[in-house]
Design an enzyme around this catalytic site. Structure first.
Site, short mmCIF file in Angstrom:
data_model
loop_
_atom_site.label_atom_id
_atom_site.label_comp_id
_atom_site.label_asym_id
_atom_site.label_seq_id
_atom_site.Cartn_x
_atom_site.Cartn_y
_atom_site.Cartn_z
N LYS A 119 0.86 -1.18 0.00
CA LYS A 119 0.00 0.00 0.00
C LYS A 119 0.89 1.22 0.00
O LYS A 119 1.90 1.26 0.72
CB LYS A 119 -0.91 0.00 1.24
CG LYS A 119 -1.79 1.24 1.34
CD LYS A 119 -2.65 1.22 2.60
CE LYS A 119 -3.48 2.50 2.70
NZ LYS A 119 -4.31 2.51 3.92
N PRO A 164 4.55 8.40 0.69
CA PRO A 164 4.67 7.74 -0.62
C PRO A 164 6.07 7.19 -0.89
O PRO A 164 7.06 7.70 -0.37
CB PRO A 164 4.31 8.86 -1.61
CG PRO A 164 3.48 9.83 -0.82
CD PRO A 164 4.07 9.79 0.56
N SER A 165 6.12 6.16 -1.72
CA SER A 165 7.39 5.55 -2.18
C SER A 165 8.25 5.04 -1.03
O SER A 165 9.47 4.95 -1.16
CB SER A 165 8.18 6.55 -3.04
OG SER A 165 7.40 6.98 -4.15
N ARG A 166 7.64 4.71 0.08
CA ARG A 166 8.33 4.20 1.27
C ARG A 166 9.30 5.21 1.87
O ARG A 166 10.19 4.84 2.64
CB ARG A 166 9.07 2.89 0.95
CG ARG A 166 8.14 1.73 0.58
CD ARG A 166 7.22 1.37 1.74
NE ARG A 166 6.43 0.19 1.51
CZ ARG A 166 5.16 0.18 1.09
NH1 ARG A 166 4.56 1.35 0.83
NH2 ARG A 166 4.51 -0.94 0.94
N LEU A 167 9.16 6.48 1.52
CA LEU A 167 9.99 7.53 2.12
C LEU A 167 9.27 8.08 3.35
O LEU A 167 8.88 9.24 3.42
CB LEU A 167 10.28 8.64 1.11
CG LEU A 167 11.07 8.21 -0.12
CD1 LEU A 167 11.26 9.39 -1.07
CD2 LEU A 167 12.43 7.64 0.29
#
Length: 215
Positions: free
Chosen positions: A11, A191-194
């Site tokens: 997700k 977002p983007s695992r950041l």
């Protein structure tokens, strides 16, 4: 072998952010802000938290318990002192708590030292519990092996009969613990695992140092 059906579960988090400019300088104040938002979001069992402990030889264990109070001194939960978690805390009075509020894409991790709360505090909470829960505290030899469900129900019925018409006092083997935090981390999905991660560390002078961690 990697199960692709599991590996493909993901997700992307994008609903909120956690920046230094918008966070409190004290972790307990920051927890209070997030706690109030979690309450307002009507999250189911918002006070459920993972409690991780370790025995004296380092063997870890974790389970879900319920937060029953927090203030500047720490986070409080109640249990049987003779349970497995109680025995581990007697050997090694340190613990880690984790709250995961998926609806808000947030996690809070608290590492700290553990102490029993005063008897008066345990008594007050025990008195607030439903009668069935108070009888259950006397009935269950928590974490010990028992013959079966029927044994437990018979033991409860017997205990309920003995206590009928009497004031049910707190057993000495049951009460509260307070986790006094020394490290608190707030995690906000991005977002983007950041992801945003702010860590507060208690310093020797009693002040909190706030730092950003890489996701």
């Amino acid at each position: 072998m990697v199960d692709r059906s599991i590996a493909d579960i993901r997700k992307d988090y994008a609903s909120r952010e956690l920046l230094e400019a918008g966070s409190a300088a004290d972790p307990m104040q920051q927890f209070g802000l997030w706690w109030n938002e979690a309450l307002q979001s009507e999250i189911d069992e918002v006070n459920a938290m993972t409690l991780a402990t370790a025995s004296g030889d380092g063997m870890p264990a974790a389970r879900i318990v319920l937060l029953k109070g927090f203030d500047e001194s720490g986070f409080v939960f109640f249990t049987n002192y003779q349970s497995f978690k109680g025995m581990q805390l007697a050997e090694n009075p340190r613990a880690c708590l984790v709250f995961f509020w998926k609806e808000l894409e947030r996690q809070v991790r608290i590492t700290g030292l553990v102490e029993k709360v005063p008897a008066a505090e345990s008594n007050a909470y025990f008195e607030s519990r439903p009668e069935g829960s108070r009888i259950g505290a006397w009935t269950s030899p928590q974490s010990l092996v028992i013959p079966g469900r029927e044994w437990l129900e018979e033991a409860y019925a017997e205990q309920a009969g003995l206590m009928a018409g009497h004031h049910i006092e707190r057993p000495e083997f049951w009460g509260g613990y307070r986790v006094r935090p020394i490290i608190v981390e707030f995690w906000q999905g991005r977002p983007s695992r950041l992801h945003d991660r702010l860590q507060y560390t208690l310093e020797d002078d009693g002040k909190w140092k706030r730092e950003r961690l890489a996701p």
